[in-house]
Design a protein around this motif. Structure first.
Motif, mmCIF file in Angstrom:
data_model
loop_
_atom_site.group_PDB
_atom_site.id
_atom_site.type_symbol
_atom_site.label_atom_id
_atom_site.label_comp_id
_atom_site.label_asym_id
_atom_site.label_seq_id
_atom_site.Cartn_x
_atom_site.Cartn_y
_atom_site.Cartn_z
ATOM 1 N N LEU A 1 99.429 42.357 165.111
ATOM 2 C CA LEU A 1 98.377 43.194 164.529
ATOM 3 C C LEU A 1 99.025 43.963 163.390
ATOM 4 C CD1 LEU A 1 95.584 44.499 164.442
ATOM 5 C CD2 LEU A 1 96.308 46.020 166.295
ATOM 6 N N GLU A 2 98.591 43.691 162.179
ATOM 7 C CA GLU A 2 99.344 44.160 161.017
ATOM 8 C C GLU A 2 98.436 44.831 159.987
ATOM 9 O OE1 GLU A 2 102.266 40.233 161.309
ATOM 10 O OE2 GLU A 2 100.196 40.149 160.608
ATOM 11 N N TYR A 3 98.898 45.946 159.482
ATOM 12 C CA TYR A 3 98.164 46.606 158.393
ATOM 13 C C TYR A 3 99.111 47.074 157.293
ATOM 14 C CZ TYR A 3 99.429 51.079 160.638
ATOM 15 O OH TYR A 3 100.108 52.135 161.189
ATOM 16 N N GLU A 4 100.324 46.569 157.305
ATOM 17 C CA GLU A 4 101.275 46.794 156.218
ATOM 18 C C GLU A 4 101.772 45.440 155.749
ATOM 19 O OE1 GLU A 4 104.296 49.960 156.884
ATOM 20 O OE2 GLU A 4 103.526 49.932 158.939
ATOM 21 N N ASN A 5 101.975 45.297 154.461
ATOM 22 C CA ASN A 5 102.499 44.045 153.932
ATOM 23 C C ASN A 5 103.369 44.327 152.717
ATOM 24 O OD1 ASN A 5 99.572 44.447 152.757
ATOM 25 N ND2 ASN A 5 100.697 43.249 151.226
ATOM 26 N N PHE A 6 104.029 43.312 152.249
ATOM 27 C CA PHE A 6 104.868 43.459 151.067
ATOM 28 C C PHE A 6 104.046 43.810 149.830
ATOM 29 C CE2 PHE A 6 108.235 40.389 152.786
ATOM 30 C CZ PHE A 6 109.176 41.388 152.955
ATOM 31 N N TYR B 1 111.433 45.939 157.316
ATOM 32 C CA TYR B 1 110.973 46.518 156.056
ATOM 33 C C TYR B 1 111.872 46.171 154.866
ATOM 34 C CZ TYR B 1 107.532 49.440 158.489
ATOM 35 O OH TYR B 1 106.465 49.882 159.227
ATOM 36 N N GLU B 2 112.902 45.370 155.080
ATOM 37 C CA GLU B 2 113.841 45.062 154.003
ATOM 38 C C GLU B 2 113.223 44.082 153.009
ATOM 39 O OE1 GLU B 2 118.000 45.439 156.542
ATOM 40 O OE2 GLU B 2 116.902 43.544 156.546
ATOM 41 N N GLY B 3 113.352 44.396 151.728
ATOM 42 C CA GLY B 3 112.820 43.537 150.682
ATOM 43 C C GLY B 3 113.823 42.487 150.253
ATOM 44 N N PHE B 4 113.401 41.646 149.295
ATOM 45 C CA PHE B 4 114.304 40.574 148.873
ATOM 46 C C PHE B 4 113.908 40.008 147.518
ATOM 47 C CE2 PHE B 4 111.189 38.486 151.820
ATOM 48 C CZ PHE B 4 110.551 37.653 150.909
ATOM 49 N N PHE B 5 114.833 39.225 146.962
ATOM 50 C CA PHE B 5 114.590 38.314 145.847
ATOM 51 C C PHE B 5 114.686 36.903 146.440
ATOM 52 C CE2 PHE B 5 116.780 42.019 144.134
ATOM 53 C CZ PHE B 5 116.021 42.365 143.027
ATOM 54 N N HIS C 1 108.312 46.383 150.839
ATOM 55 C CA HIS C 1 107.238 47.197 151.396
ATOM 56 C C HIS C 1 107.118 48.537 150.678
ATOM 57 C CE1 HIS C 1 107.463 44.378 154.816
ATOM 58 N NE2 HIS C 1 106.203 44.721 155.005
ATOM 59 N N ASN C 2 108.247 49.088 150.263
ATOM 60 C CA ASN C 2 108.265 50.375 149.582
ATOM 61 C C ASN C 2 107.983 50.155 148.092
ATOM 62 O OD1 ASN C 2 109.824 52.490 147.903
ATOM 63 N ND2 ASN C 2 109.692 53.439 149.924
ATOM 64 N N PHE C 3 106.963 50.849 147.569
ATOM 65 C CA PHE C 3 106.554 50.603 146.186
ATOM 66 C C PHE C 3 107.646 50.979 145.190
ATOM 67 C CE2 PHE C 3 104.437 51.643 142.174
ATOM 68 C CZ PHE C 3 103.742 50.466 141.953
ATOM 69 N N ASN D 1 102.662 40.825 138.828
ATOM 70 C CA ASN D 1 102.309 41.362 140.137
ATOM 71 C C ASN D 1 101.326 40.427 140.829
ATOM 72 O OD1 ASN D 1 103.853 43.746 139.984
ATOM 73 N ND2 ASN D 1 102.252 44.758 138.805
ATOM 74 N N GLN D 2 101.484 40.281 142.159
ATOM 75 C CA GLN D 2 100.614 39.404 142.933
ATOM 76 C C GLN D 2 99.689 40.186 143.872
ATOM 77 O OE1 GLN D 2 104.042 37.137 144.400
ATOM 78 N NE2 GLN D 2 103.149 35.305 143.497
ATOM 79 N N TYR D 3 100.253 41.096 144.657
ATOM 80 C CA TYR D 3 99.441 41.935 145.539
ATOM 81 C C TYR D 3 100.274 43.142 145.951
ATOM 82 C CZ TYR D 3 101.956 39.049 149.013
ATOM 83 O OH TYR D 3 102.927 38.388 149.724
ATOM 84 N N PHE D 4 99.611 44.106 146.610
ATOM 85 C CA PHE D 4 100.277 45.349 146.967
ATOM 86 C C PHE D 4 100.106 45.648 148.452
ATOM 87 C CE2 PHE D 4 99.172 45.661 142.455
ATOM 88 C CZ PHE D 4 100.430 45.918 141.916
ATOM 89 N N ASN D 5 100.880 46.594 148.936
ATOM 90 C CA ASN D 5 100.876 46.966 150.348
ATOM 91 C C ASN D 5 99.545 47.626 150.714
ATOM 92 O OD1 ASN D 5 101.417 47.878 152.944
ATOM 93 N ND2 ASN D 5 103.425 48.692 152.445
#
Length: 413
Positions: free
Chosen positions: A208-213, A262-266, A287-289, A321-325
């Motif tokens: 159940l998710e309400y946060e995304n990259f 929550y770790e981002g990446f390339f 995840h963090n803007f 940009n593609q989409y936001f959290n």
């Protein structure tokens, strides 16, 4: 009771239709074959008794289940996507059914020695005693997101056939091109007319998710110069070697295979090149803007520094940009997540509330004014030959949809 065999047959019917999308085609849908499933679903929705069934010119299929209440409750929605990922072929899918799985290796393809093993995918061990649907090792399965479609259609059919279950007005939509980032681009939120919705597009049971990259794509074009190698000193510029240096200049541990939570990446997902020109295709995620913006800046800075050092403008970076959290859009209406969580607990499902390491149509829809958390559809190992789905998870997801419809009717009574 949700019929397990009916779910299985419906899912297999859907996955055998090739609906792979194309990231290089700007049309809607990006592939004509997505219409094949859309038209089948249009007929099926009408046949089970859905109302206002509408397949538009862009391959968005919407329909309504009217309220059977004598009082007003919010209109809610459920969304899944028709297309499958272009990361791996979705043509000629030959699903295999594994009854009463016992935690052993599953031979997907004996000739090619392709094995689905809990040694590699330990999540398989959660499903001992259950029925798994797998690939034959040569294609993806398409549970992403034909499991979600199966669950939504089955839940609507169940509610229609069981009018004693009380529910408000429910809207559903099946979208094209989610896998290439366009699934919500032409989604008509006003026409959909729901106060909130849920995408059935998660993975394992309970998600159940309400946060995304926050997400962006990056195209890095590196220009070189080809001359005869025997006379190349001081003249040749090998774009592939510069590309290798560029790749290594980005943080080596900030890649998908070395990050979690929550770790981002390339993520470098495609390379095409020769001496004259090399093109690197990246996706950037965080995840963090603020960290997301820093990642985009870093990629541009690496290119700038290379060009300065080389004394030539050889590297060009194009970021989109593609989409936001969606977290910022969901938190003000967090009760819609609470409803789904309550239903899962009622059904004996342990909710797994965590950030999505990816995106769904729901992230873009939330920013278009339709808050849209994500619920499990049941599949694992999406986008590849090792994809599988437990039938029991699809049954439970169908029960959750029905339960949410009931819960909303109860809460607003």
């Amino acid at each position: 009771m949700i019929n397990k065999q009916h779910i299985t047959e419906r899912f297999i019917k859907y996955v055998m239709i090739d609906t792979e999308s194309d990231p290089n085609n700007p049309a809607f849908p990006s592939t004509e074959k997505q219409w094949d499933l859309a038209r089948l679903l249009e007929k099926e929705l009408k046949a089970i008794g859905m109302q206002e069934v509408d397949l538009d010119e862009n391959c968005y299929l919407m329909a309504t289940l009217p309220s059977n209440l004598d009082y007003e409750v919010p209109t809610i929605g459920f969304v899944s996507h028709i297309d499958t990922s272009p990361d791996f072929t979705g043509a000629n899918v030959k699903p295999r059914i594994v009854e009463d799985y016992q935690g052993n290796d599953i031979i997907l393809n004996e000739e090619k020695r392709i094995i689905l093993s809990p040694d590699d995918f330990d999540d398989l061990l959660q499903y001992k005693g259950q029925t798994l649907i797998t690939t034959d090792g040569t294609t993806l399965l398409g549970a992403d997101d034909k499991a979600g479609i199966t669950e939504i259609v089955s839940a609507m059919e169940f509610l229609i056939n069981n009018p004693s279950i009380k529910h408000g007005r429910i809207r559903i939509c099946f979208t094209p091109d989610e896998e290439v980032g366009k699934g919500a681009h032409l989604f008509d939120v006003d026409k959909f007319g729901a106060e909130w919705a849920y995408t059935m597009d998660g993975s394992q049971i309970g998600e159940l998710e309400y946060e995304n990259f926050n997400a962006a794509s990056a195209k890095v074009t590196i220009n070189g110069k080809i001359v005869h190698p025997g006379y190349a000193k001081g003249k040749m510029i090998n774009s592939m070697l510069i590309a290798s240096e560029f790749i290594n200049a980005l943080p080596q541990d900030e890649v998908p295979e070395k990050t979690s939570d929550y770790e981002g990446f390339f993520h470098l997902h495609d390379i095409k090149g020769d001496v004259e020109q090399t093109v690197l295709e990246y996706i950037i995620r965080d995840h963090n803007f603020d960290l997301f913006e820093k990642r985009k800046y870093l990629m541009q800075k690496v290119a700038f520094d290379f060009n300065e050092r080389l004394g030539k403008d050889l590297i060009h970076v194009e970021i989109k940009n593609q989409y936001f959290n969606m977290k910022e859009k969901i938190e003000p209406v967090l009760h819609i997540v609470d409803i789904a969580e309550e239903v899962m607990k009622d059904k004996g499902i342990k909710p797994l509330i965590k950030p999505i390491r990816g995106g769904t149509d729901g992230s873009q829809l939330s920013f278009k004014g339709l808050p849209c958390p994500n619920i499990f559809a049941g599949g694992h190992n999406f986008h590849g030959r090792f994809e599988y789905v437990p039938v029991e998870s699809m049954v439970k997801a169908t029960e959750v949809i029905v339960g949410i419809a009931q819960k909303v009717a109860e809460k607003y009574a």
